[in-house]
Each structure stands twice: as structure tokens, then as C-alpha cells.
Design a protein around this motif. Structure first.
Motif, PDB file in Angstrom:
ATOM      1  N   HIS A 149       0.848  -1.181   0.000  1.00 25.59           N
ATOM      2  CA  HIS A 149       0.000   0.000   0.000  1.00 25.59           C
ATOM      3  C   HIS A 149       0.892   1.242   0.000  1.00 25.59           C
ATOM      4  N   ARG A 150       0.402   2.313  -0.602  1.00 25.42           N
ATOM      5  CA  ARG A 150       1.239   3.491  -0.812  1.00 25.42           C
ATOM      6  C   ARG A 150       0.773   4.647   0.058  1.00 25.42           C
ATOM      7  N   ALA A 151       1.750   5.426   0.528  1.00 25.50           N
ATOM      8  CA  ALA A 151       1.449   6.586   1.361  1.00 25.50           C
ATOM      9  C   ALA A 151       2.551   7.618   1.220  1.00 25.50           C
ATOM     10  N   LEU A 152       2.195   8.889   1.501  1.00 23.43           N
ATOM     11  CA  LEU A 152       3.135  10.008   1.441  1.00 23.43           C
ATOM     12  C   LEU A 152       3.164  10.708   2.785  1.00 23.43           C
ATOM     13  N   THR A 153       4.323  11.210   3.142  1.00 22.55           N
ATOM     14  CA  THR A 153       4.461  12.076   4.303  1.00 22.55           C
ATOM     15  C   THR A 153       5.355  13.249   3.903  1.00 22.55           C
ATOM     16  N   THR A 154       5.613  14.158   4.808  1.00 21.17           N
ATOM     17  CA  THR A 154       6.449  15.311   4.470  1.00 21.17           C
ATOM     18  C   THR A 154       7.913  14.893   4.379  1.00 21.17           C
ATOM     19  N   SER A 155       8.696  15.721   3.704  1.00 19.39           N
ATOM     20  CA  SER A 155      10.131  15.442   3.608  1.00 19.39           C
ATOM     21  C   SER A 155      10.774  15.449   4.987  1.00 19.39           C
ATOM     22  N   ALA A 156      10.345  16.375   5.852  1.00 24.69           N
ATOM     23  CA  ALA A 156      10.904  16.447   7.204  1.00 24.69           C
ATOM     24  C   ALA A 156      10.557  15.190   8.004  1.00 24.69           C
ATOM     25  N   SER A 157       9.326  14.719   7.855  1.00 25.30           N
ATOM     26  CA  SER A 157       8.908  13.512   8.574  1.00 25.30           C
ATOM     27  C   SER A 157       9.675  12.296   8.086  1.00 25.30           C
ATOM     28  N   TYR A 158       9.836  12.195   6.776  1.00 25.10           N
ATOM     29  CA  TYR A 158      10.581  11.061   6.225  1.00 25.10           C
ATOM     30  C   TYR A 158      12.023  11.092   6.715  1.00 25.10           C
ATOM     31  N   GLN A 159      12.626  12.268   6.709  1.00 23.57           N
ATOM     32  CA  GLN A 159      14.005  12.382   7.147  1.00 23.57           C
ATOM     33  C   GLN A 159      14.133  12.053   8.637  1.00 23.57           C
ATOM     34  N   GLU A 160      13.124  12.408   9.409  1.00 29.85           N
ATOM     35  CA  GLU A 160      13.174  12.197  10.854  1.00 29.85           C
ATOM     36  C   GLU A 160      13.017  10.729  11.229  1.00 29.85           C
ATOM     37  N   TYR A 161      12.086  10.048  10.568  1.00 25.69           N
ATOM     38  CA  TYR A 161      11.711   8.715  11.028  1.00 25.69           C
ATOM     39  C   TYR A 161      12.178   7.566  10.128  1.00 25.69           C
ATOM     40  N   PHE A 162      12.292   7.807   8.828  1.00 23.62           N
ATOM     41  CA  PHE A 162      12.472   6.682   7.903  1.00 23.62           C
ATOM     42  C   PHE A 162      13.713   6.765   7.034  1.00 23.62           C
ATOM     43  N   ALA A 163      14.447   7.875   7.089  1.00 26.64           N
ATOM     44  CA  ALA A 163      15.530   8.100   6.130  1.00 26.64           C
ATOM     45  C   ALA A 163      16.621   7.047   6.223  1.00 26.64           C
ATOM     46  N   GLN A 164      16.902   6.580   7.439  1.00 31.73           N
ATOM     47  CA  GLN A 164      18.011   5.643   7.584  1.00 31.73           C
ATOM     48  C   GLN A 164      17.707   4.300   6.936  1.00 31.73           C
ATOM     49  N   GLU A 165      16.434   3.888   6.960  1.00 33.34           N
ATOM     50  CA  GLU A 165      16.069   2.567   6.450  1.00 33.34           C
ATOM     51  C   GLU A 165      15.723   2.590   4.965  1.00 33.34           C
ATOM     52  N   GLY A 166      15.275   3.737   4.454  1.00 38.93           N
ATOM     53  CA  GLY A 166      14.826   3.785   3.064  1.00 38.93           C
ATOM     54  C   GLY A 166      15.954   4.049   2.087  1.00 38.93           C
ATOM     55  N   ASP A 167      15.674   3.847   0.813  1.00 44.59           N
ATOM     56  CA  ASP A 167      16.642   4.081  -0.258  1.00 44.59           C
ATOM     57  C   ASP A 167      16.218   5.287  -1.089  1.00 44.59           C
ATOM     58  N   VAL A 168      17.202   6.052  -1.520  1.00 44.01           N
ATOM     59  CA  VAL A 168      16.931   7.186  -2.396  1.00 44.01           C
ATOM     60  C   VAL A 168      16.715   6.667  -3.817  1.00 44.01           C
ATOM     61  N   VAL A 169      15.584   7.019  -4.401  1.00 49.30           N
ATOM     62  CA  VAL A 169      15.291   6.641  -5.783  1.00 49.30           C
ATOM     63  C   VAL A 169      15.970   7.611  -6.741  1.00 49.30           C
ATOM     64  N   ALA A 170      15.820   8.904  -6.457  1.00 48.14           N
ATOM     65  CA  ALA A 170      16.405   9.934  -7.326  1.00 48.14           C
ATOM     66  C   ALA A 170      16.326  11.274  -6.617  1.00 48.14           C
ATOM     67  N   ILE A 171      17.112  12.210  -7.107  1.00 49.81           N
ATOM     68  CA  ILE A 171      16.992  13.613  -6.694  1.00 49.81           C
ATOM     69  C   ILE A 171      16.489  14.362  -7.914  1.00 49.81           C
ATOM     70  N   GLN A 172      15.279  14.891  -7.805  1.00 50.98           N
ATOM     71  CA  GLN A 172      14.660  15.565  -8.943  1.00 50.98           C
ATOM     72  C   GLN A 172      15.007  17.056  -8.912  1.00 50.98           C
ATOM     73  N   VAL A 173      15.358  17.567 -10.082  1.00 52.13           N
ATOM     74  CA  VAL A 173      15.850  18.940 -10.186  1.00 52.13           C
ATOM     75  C   VAL A 173      15.031  19.697 -11.223  1.00 52.13           C
ATOM     76  N   THR A 174      14.563  20.882 -10.840  1.00 49.47           N
ATOM     77  CA  THR A 174      13.945  21.782 -11.818  1.00 49.47           C
ATOM     78  C   THR A 174      14.873  22.973 -12.035  1.00 49.47           C
ATOM     79  N   LEU A 175      14.828  23.553 -13.230  1.00 48.48           N
ATOM     80  CA  LEU A 175      15.763  24.609 -13.615  1.00 48.48           C
ATOM     81  C   LEU A 175      15.071  25.960 -13.698  1.00 48.48           C
ATOM     82  N   ASP A 176      15.878  26.993 -13.572  1.00 46.03           N
ATOM     83  CA  ASP A 176      15.379  28.347 -13.787  1.00 46.03           C
ATOM     84  C   ASP A 176      15.029  28.513 -15.260  1.00 46.03           C
TER      85      ASP A 176
END
Length: 849
Positions: free
Chosen positions: A201-228
Motif C-alpha cells: 500500500h502506498r502513502a506520502l508524508t512530508t520530507s521532514a517527517s521522512y528524514q526524521e523517522y524513515f531516512a536511515q532505512e529507506g533508499d533514495v530513488v532519485a533527486i529531482q531537479v527543476t531549472l530556472d
């Protein structure tokens, strides 16, 4: 001669129907495999492309590199400072377990929502985006399945994150001190689907929440970049890579364009698809080999029945090359028609398979869309035509092997063995001998190196290959022996059926060989898989004699223990204490449970040794005479050697008291009913987790592990047998076609038997018994050969895990295979028997074969 070949097909088209179906099955199998592979790959690219659809550039982990959110955090700010970059968002994912008000437990794929809404690849359908650190947005389909709605609370298991060095005896922790954190559902969204999140099942939380609670266990898929606006993507890409190379993640991340990132991620994610495609192509190859045998045997029968016609063409001036080309042309035309039909059916089957998969498993295959490349259809047709051409080479050679005058004379079908056959038999017997020697050597030497598992596989291939080459020598005597023994009571039809199978040994052997190959593979996988499952279960019970164990860091009251004991399927429950093993010979440090001998006997597996007072119970092959253990204090305790429990050790309360075992270091040990099925074991695991308020991942033990790999093996067996069914079906078509052509070939003979007093019912029985004899003996040979190879394979695979081999030869499955073979033999004789019965003796004697 092309016109002659086409005329033969037009006049005697019925003779080629079964051949065409066999070719269609093989070609369709190949085409559908390639279509499914292409569809998975295309759907994978579309899914990845949707993830990056709002990005201008993408930074992804390098090949075979896994980076978590905490490792990436220091580099995100420098990336945002790169000239031309507008925003940077980390796309990460972790899998965790959650419990809600409307459901007991479920697995979630949790990702952080981008801080910049412009990077969102989801659409809020109800509620709002996550803003607070404990806000949660659920996928709309997930919310529907779980019965969750906005305002509901979901509790996730959260591990404390250490900020200190690994060797610090007093590490510093951030985040909540408890192991569970409550999140509130604030929105529902359409999140799409992808292969990386299938089955969860899929769910979203804030970036701060993910970094606080789940960042150590999860894997980074990508860093998305938008340009000026107006920024040069190529120049920014170079600057991004330079920034990464100046950080601690040099070599771990690479900056790419969106198109290149989609290709790279799709290629990496498609590794599993490539394995599946390869396995499917292996099974398709088996079907093609069986089809070649069937087609070759069928054309041999057809050519043998046309020897006088071919000889007459020779007398009228046709050359050997023209006759050869005529037979090959017939095969090519039949192969082309069969392949086109098979490819069309394969494409339709692929469409139906995709639709059924999406209907039955909507979460797992929601991202799948059917893609039919022309190359897949073309390859399927080419394979079908080539297998037919290859199969007609031998019949075409036999068509020109005699002179016109010799062929116009009466001849015996059972041609004398040629030099070619003698060479073939020499190679075959040599292969059989080498295969047997290799199998024996593998069994004896597998303890020294696992490479001998491959040696065993090679020995099995050599053995089967040799039996195929020597089938003309091996199979007919077995058919004769079983026919005399089993069909003797059927009187004249039974004896004639046995004799007919021996009139042309080559034909009988070729017909039976195709079915022997299919049944051998089915039996090898079926018996080998079931025996492997039984042997692994036995070995696991010996190494870990506790069905279910739940380690806890708290005391338990009587009501909680009684609640576990009252769960359906639970036989006994004991609360033990835990200590720590400080020295051990193995790679994995075993658990150490403190339990009295009487309680141990109620929960340990049958045959497991009971703890010895004042000692630590270790396996019988443990070398040392003592072991270092730790409670609140450390001590070296003498060991008692018995049994094979290598993953968990036991000691008695007197040792625990000396160590000062903590009252909160407990474990719940559970014994389940001996007859519990895999589904019941998983249900018990879930009920225990709910009763003890832990996640199901924390509920382990031999029963749970046994259920997991049993389920996996069962799925593999079902899939493998289903795929091999195509090869078996082609082989059964070969049996049916051989009987049908034999009836045409023996019209005068059958009519003569009728004129001499054989009744219609006896004629029908004769044909039915002949077909049944070939199919049943083929199945019996395949079962014996496949069963033996399956047992050998089990011993090789499980050698390091269990000293005892448990053979699980399923007699219901064996009888089922034999029943299918006998039934197929009877059904294949229905149409030929009806055709033979309709022909009067007078008309039959007037006709030429």
C-alpha cells in the motif's frame, strides 16, 4: 515439385492438422513470451517516466549503489546552490508496517512528498497535501482497500536512529524514544503505480517527517531537479555532477537528463524481467524440442506411407533433390500456416493474460500495458518455420534413400539398423554412462564444493540426452514387457496392440520420446520440489526447534499469554528469558533462551533435546567445551552437546539466575499444531503480532520460515508445471497423430482383420489399447526417470542444510499424471477408431495404403 507438395497438403490436409497445432503451440509460446517481456519493459519505462515527468534533470544512484536519505541530506543544499537550479527534491522510498483503526496490519511503501508542489506526480483527490511532521496522504486505492478515511490514525513502526559512532557505548538518539509513531491521514491522492511498489500500500508524508523517522532505512530513488527559466540543461548538468564529485558521495550519484535517467532506471529495474523472460524462453525451448520430435515423427509416417508414390515420381524423372525439396516444402508450408496461427493465438493469449492479471492482482499489475512489437511476431513465425524445416530433414532423407525399383517392391517398415543408427547408439550409451558417473560423482563430492550442483545438472542432461538417442533400443522392450503383462487379459486386441507397437520400433520410440521428455521434466520439478520442501522443513526444525518465537523487551501478564494460547492453531505457549551469546563458531550469533526442561518439552519440535541443568545446550558438532554468555553479568558456562539446534541455544533458570538475566528480556515461544497449513501459519503469525502488539516481522521461528519458503516453492512448482504443460500437450498430440496416421497406413490390414472375424468393438479396442500403451508407458518411464533426477537434485541442493534426505513422492500426483496419460491415449484413439470402424472390409481391401 512445389505444385506436388501443395497438392499433397490440399488433398490430405487432415493429416497435417495435429502437426500444425503442435507448431502453433510452440510458436505461440515463443511469441507470447516475447510479447509479455516487451510489455513489461515498456510499462516499466512508462512508470519511471511518470515519476520524473515534472523534472528537468535527475540525479540517481550509480549502478549497484544504495544511498539512504541521511547520506543524501548533506548534498541537497549544495545542489540547490548550483547556478541555474530552481528546486531540488529527494525522491526516496521505504517499506514499513502500519496499523490502523480499520485494519490490523499492512505493509506500506512510504515516500516523501516534494517540498515544491510543482514536482508532484500525484493528484490530491480529497483533503490536503501533508504539512505537519505526522501528516499522511494515502493512495486512494489503498484507502479503499483498508477502509481508511481522512482523520484516521495509522501507527507506524519506527526505529530509533543513532547519531553517535558505532563503537560508542552510549549512543545518542534522535526522534521519538518509542518504537511506534502515530500519523494522521489528511488526504487521499491518485499516485499511479509502478513495479517497485507492487503488492504494497502506498502513502506520502512530508520530507521532514521522512528524514526524521524513515531516512536511515529507506533508499533514495532519485533527486529531482527543476531549472530556472532559460537555464542551459547541459551546462547545469555538468555543474551538478561537479558538485556531487566534490562531496562525500563522489562515485555514488550521477546527474542525467530525464530521458537518460528513465533508460538507466528501467534497465536496472528490468533485471527481474530479464530473468523471467529467460526462464520462459527455456520452457519455450523445451516445447520447441518436443515439437521437433513430434513433427519429425509425423512426417516420417507420412513419407513412409507415400514411398510408392515418391518412387513413381522418381521413375517419371524426378531427381532426388526434387523429392527432398518437395518434402521440405510441405513442412515449410505447414510450419508457416501453423506459426501464423500460433503467433495470432499467442498475441491474443498475452492480451487475455494481461487482463486477467490486472483483474486478479490489480495492485501488482496496475502499471502493466500490453505492447505487441512486430519483432515478437516475426520471431515466433521464424521459430515455427525453422523447427518444421529441421524436423522434416530426416523424413526427407528417408524419402530419397532407396532406388525407384526398390521402393516399388513390397517392403517391411521395420528397416534394418543402419551405420548411422549404430553411431547414434554408441553416442547415446556413452552419454548415459557419462551422465550416471557424473551424477554419482556429484553426490559424493558436493560436500567439498557447491559447484557439483551444476555437475549434477549436467549429469541429468547427459542421461536424458543419451536415453533420447537410444530410445529405439530402450523403449520398445519396455513397451513389449508392460504390454504383455497388462494387456494380456484383453485377449486378441491386447496382443495385437502390443505387437503393433513393436512393428516399427523407430516410430514407437520417437512417439514415446517426446512424451518421456515432457513427463520427465514435470516429475523432476514436482518430486524434486516437494522433496526439497520436506527436507528443508526437517532441517529447519532441527536447526531451529521453535515454531514461533517473539523477542520482547517487556514483561508479560497472564492475560496476554492466555490470549496467545487461545489463538486457534496454537498448541502450547511458554514465556522464556533471553541472554546473549558472546562467542560462537558460526557466522550468525544464535539466540540463547533461558527455559526450564519441562516447559521446553512442550514447545520444542519433536526429537529436540531438552536443556541440561547448569549447562548451555549446543549442537552435537559444537567444538568447544564451554561458551561465553551475558546477562547483566558475563560468565563462561560448560556446554551440553546434543541435537542440531544451531540457530538457537537453550539453558536452564539456574544459569539464568547466575547471569542475572533482565526481567524484561523475554521471549514468547509458541508451538503450533502439527497439521497447520501455510495459510494457517501466516494467520497465527498475524494473530500473535496483534495480541502482543508487535509487527508481524518480529514474529519469527521455524514455522514462519517454513511457511515462507513452502509458499515460494509451491508457486514455482505451479508455474513450472503449467509451463511444461505446453510441451506435454504437444507430445500427446504426437501420440494422437501417430495413431491416426497408422490407421490410414494400415487400412488394408485392418480390413483383412475384419474379414477374418475381428469385430468392430475389438478393432476399436485394438486402437485404443495401442495408443494407451504408448502414452502410459511413456508417462511411467518419465515418472521414474524424473523422480530419480528430482531426488538427486534434492540431495545436492539441501546437502549443506540437512544431513537427512526426506523423499516426498506424491502418489496422488503420480497417479494423476498416469491417469492423464491413459485418458489422453484413449481420447486420441477415438477419431481413428471411428474412422476405421466406418470402413467396410471390402472397401478397405480394395484401397491402396
Amino acid at each position: 515439385m512445389i505444385s506436388v507438395a501443395l497438392a499433397e497438403i490440399r488433398i490430405h490436409w487432415a493429416r497435417f492438422i495435429a502437426v500444425g497445432i503442435g507448431i502453433a503451440l510452440a510458436a505461440g509460446f515463443v511469441a507470447s513470451t516475447l510479447i509479455i517481456s516487451s510489455s513489461l519493459q515498456t510499462s516499466l519505462k512508462d512508470s519511471v517516466g511518470h515519476t520524473f515527468s515534472e523534472s528537468d534533470l535527475v540525479v540517481i544512484p550509480s549502478q549497484d549503489v544504495f544511498v539512504n536519505g541521511q547520506e543524501v541530506a548533506p548534498v541537497t543544499e549544495p545542489l540547490e546552490q548550483v547556478d541555474g537550479v530552481d528546486t531540488v527534491a529527494v525522491n526516496a522510498r521505504t517499506t514499513t508496517t502500519g496499523r490502523g483503526q480499520s485494519f490490523s496490519e499492512s505493509t506500506f511503501a512510504l515516500t516523501p512528498a516534494p517540498a515544491d508542489p510543482d514536482l508532484d506526480t500525484f493528484t490530491i483527490t480529497e483533503g490536503t497535501r501533508p504539512e505537519s511532521i505526522t501528516d499522511l496522504v494515502l493512495d486512494a486505492e489503498t484507502a479503499h482497500e483498508l477502509g481508511a478515511s481522512i482523520g484516521d490514525e495509522i501507527r507506524f513502526s519506527v526505529d530509533s536512529v543513532s547519531l553517535g559512532p558505532e563503537d560508542d557505548s552510549m549512543p545518542v538518539y534522535r526522534g521519538p524514544s518509542q518504537s511506534n509513531t502515530m500519523f494522521t491521514v489528511v488526504g487521499l491522492a491518485e499516485m499511479g503505480s509502478g513495479p517497485a511498489t507492487t503488492g504494497t500500500h502506498r502513502a506520502l508524508t512530508t520530507s521532514a517527517s521522512y528524514q526524521e523517522y524513515f531516512a536511515q532505512e529507506g533508499d533514495v530513488v532519485a533527486i529531482q531537479v527543476t531549472l530556472d527559466d532559460g537555464a542551459d540543461p547541459a551546462a547545469v548538468l555538468t555543474r551538478l555532477q561537479a558538485t556531487i564529485d566534490d562531496s562525500d558521495l563522489r562515485g555514488s550519484l550521477e546527474a542525467l537528463s530525464v530521458a537518460d535517467a528513465v533508460d538507466a532506471k528501467a534497465e536496472r529495474l528490468s533485471g527481474g524481467n530479464d530473468v523471467i523472460t529467460s526462464l520462459l524462453l527455456v520452457f519455450a525451448g523445451i516445447s520447441v524440442i518436443v515439437a521437433i520430435l513430434v513433427v519429425s515423427n509425423t512426417f516420417s509416417v507420412i513419407v513412409a506411407g507415400r514411398r510408392r508414390e515418391l518412387a513413381l515420381l522418381r521413375c517419371l524423372g524426378a531427381s532426388r533433390l526434387q523429392l527432398y525439396g518437395s518434402v521440405v516444402t510441405e513442412g515449410t508450408v505447414v510450419g508457416l500456416f501453423g506459426s501464423v496461427l500460433g503467433v495470432a493465438v499467442g498475441a491474443g493469449f498475452s492480451f487475455c493474460l494481461a487482463a486477467v492479471a490486472q483483474r486478479i492482482w490489480p495492485n501488482e499489475f496496475a502499471y502493466l500495458s500490453l505492447h505487441i512489437p512486430l519483432s515478437s511476431l516475426f520471431i515466433g513465425i521464424v521459430v515455427g518455420v525453422l523447427l518444421t524445416v529441421l524436423a522434416t530433414i530426416r523424413p526427407a532423407r528417408s524419402a530419397i534413400a532407396v532406388t525407384p525399383l526398390e521402393a516399388l517392391q513390397p517392403f517391411d517398415e521395420a528397416l534394418a539398423p543402419s551405420r548411422h543408427n549404430s553411431l547414434r547408439h554408441i553416442i547415446g550409451w556413452s552419454s548415459i554412462g557419462l551422465g550416471i558417473v557424473t551424477l554419482i560423482a556429484s553426490l559424493l563430492l558436493v560436500e567439498s564444493s557447491p559447484v557439483w550442483i551444476l555437475g549434477g545438472a549436467l549429469g541429468g542432461v547427459l542421461l536424458v540426452f543419451g536415453i533420447v538417442l537410444c530410445s529405439e533400443v530402450i523403449i520398445p522392450p519396455i513397451v513389449a514387457g508392460i504390454g504383455d503383462l497388462a494387456f494380456g487379459p484383453f485377449g486378441i486386441p491386447g496382443r495385437l496392440a502390443t505387437l503393433n507397437t513393436l512393428r516399427n520400433r523407430r516410430r514407437t520410440a520417437a512417439t514415446a520420446t517426446a512424451l518421456v521428455i515432457g513427463v520427465t521434466l514435470v516429475a523432476t520439478i514436482l518430486i524434486g520440489g516437494m522433496s526439497t520442501k520436506a527436507t528443508l522443513s526437517f532441517g529447519l526444525d532441527q536447526r531451529y526447534p521453535v515454531d514461533i518465537a517473539v523477542p520482547l523487551d517487556s514483561t508479560l501478564d497472564r492475560d496476554t499469554v492466555d490470549g496467545v494460547r487461545d489463538i486457534a492453531g496454537v498448541e502450547a505457549v511458554v514465556v522464556a528469558h533471553r541472554a546473549e551469546v558472546l562467542s560462537d563458531e558460526g557466522d550468525v550469533t544464535p539466540e540463547l533462551y533461558v527455559i526450564d526442561p519441562d516447559s521446553a518439552r512442550t514447545v520444542l519440535s519433536e526429537g529436540a533435546a531438552a536443556p541440561v541443568p547448569g549447562k548451555v545446550l549446543v549442537p552435537s558438532d559444537y567444538d568447544a567445551e564451554s561458551i561465553s554468555v551475558k546477562g547483566l553479568t558475563e560468565a563462561t558456562i560448560a556446554v551440553a552437546k546434543a541435537g542440531e539446534s544451531s540457530q538457537v541455544f537453550f539453558t536452564t533458570p539456574d544459569v539464568g539466575n547466575d547471569l542475572g538475566v533482565s526481567a524484561t528480556s523475554t521471549a514468547v515461544l509458541v508451538k503450533v499444531d502439527a497439521g497447520a497449513s501455510v495459510a494457517e501459519i501466516f494467520r497465527i503469525q498475524q494473530d500473535i503480532a496483534e495480541e502482543l502488539d508487535v509487527t508481524s516481522d518480529e514474529v519469527g521461528g521455524s514455522a514462519v520460515a517454513r511457511g515462507e519458503y513452502s509458499e515460494f516453492i509451491d508457486v514455482l512448482l505451479i508455474v513450472a508445471v503449467a509451463l511444461l504443460f505446453v510441451a506435454v500437450l504437444i507430445a500427446l498430440l504426437g501420440v494422437s497423430n501417430t495413431v491416426s496416421l497408422s490407421v490410414i497406413e494400415r487400412r488394408r490390414e485392418n480390413s483383412l482383420l475384419r474379414a477374418l472375424g475381428l469385430s468392430i468393438s475389438q478393432l476399436r479396442s485394438l486402437l485404443a489399447l495401442e495408443s494407451t500403451l504408448i502414452s502410459s508407458v511413456s508417462a511411467l518411464i518419465g515418472l521414474c526417470l524424473g523422480g530419480g533426477l528430482g531426488i538427486v537434485g534434492t540431495r545436492l541442493i539441501t546437502n549443506d542444510f540437512s544431513e537427512q534426505l526426506i523423499v516426498d513422492w506424491s502418489f496422488p500426483a503420480t497417479l494423476g499424471i498416469l491417469f492423464v496419460a491413459i485418458l489422453a491415449g484413449l481420447l486420441s484413439a477415438l477419431a481413428p477408431a471411428r474412422r476405421a470402424a466406418r470402413l467396410s472390409p471390402v472397401e478397405g481391401l480394395k484401397q491402396e495404403n
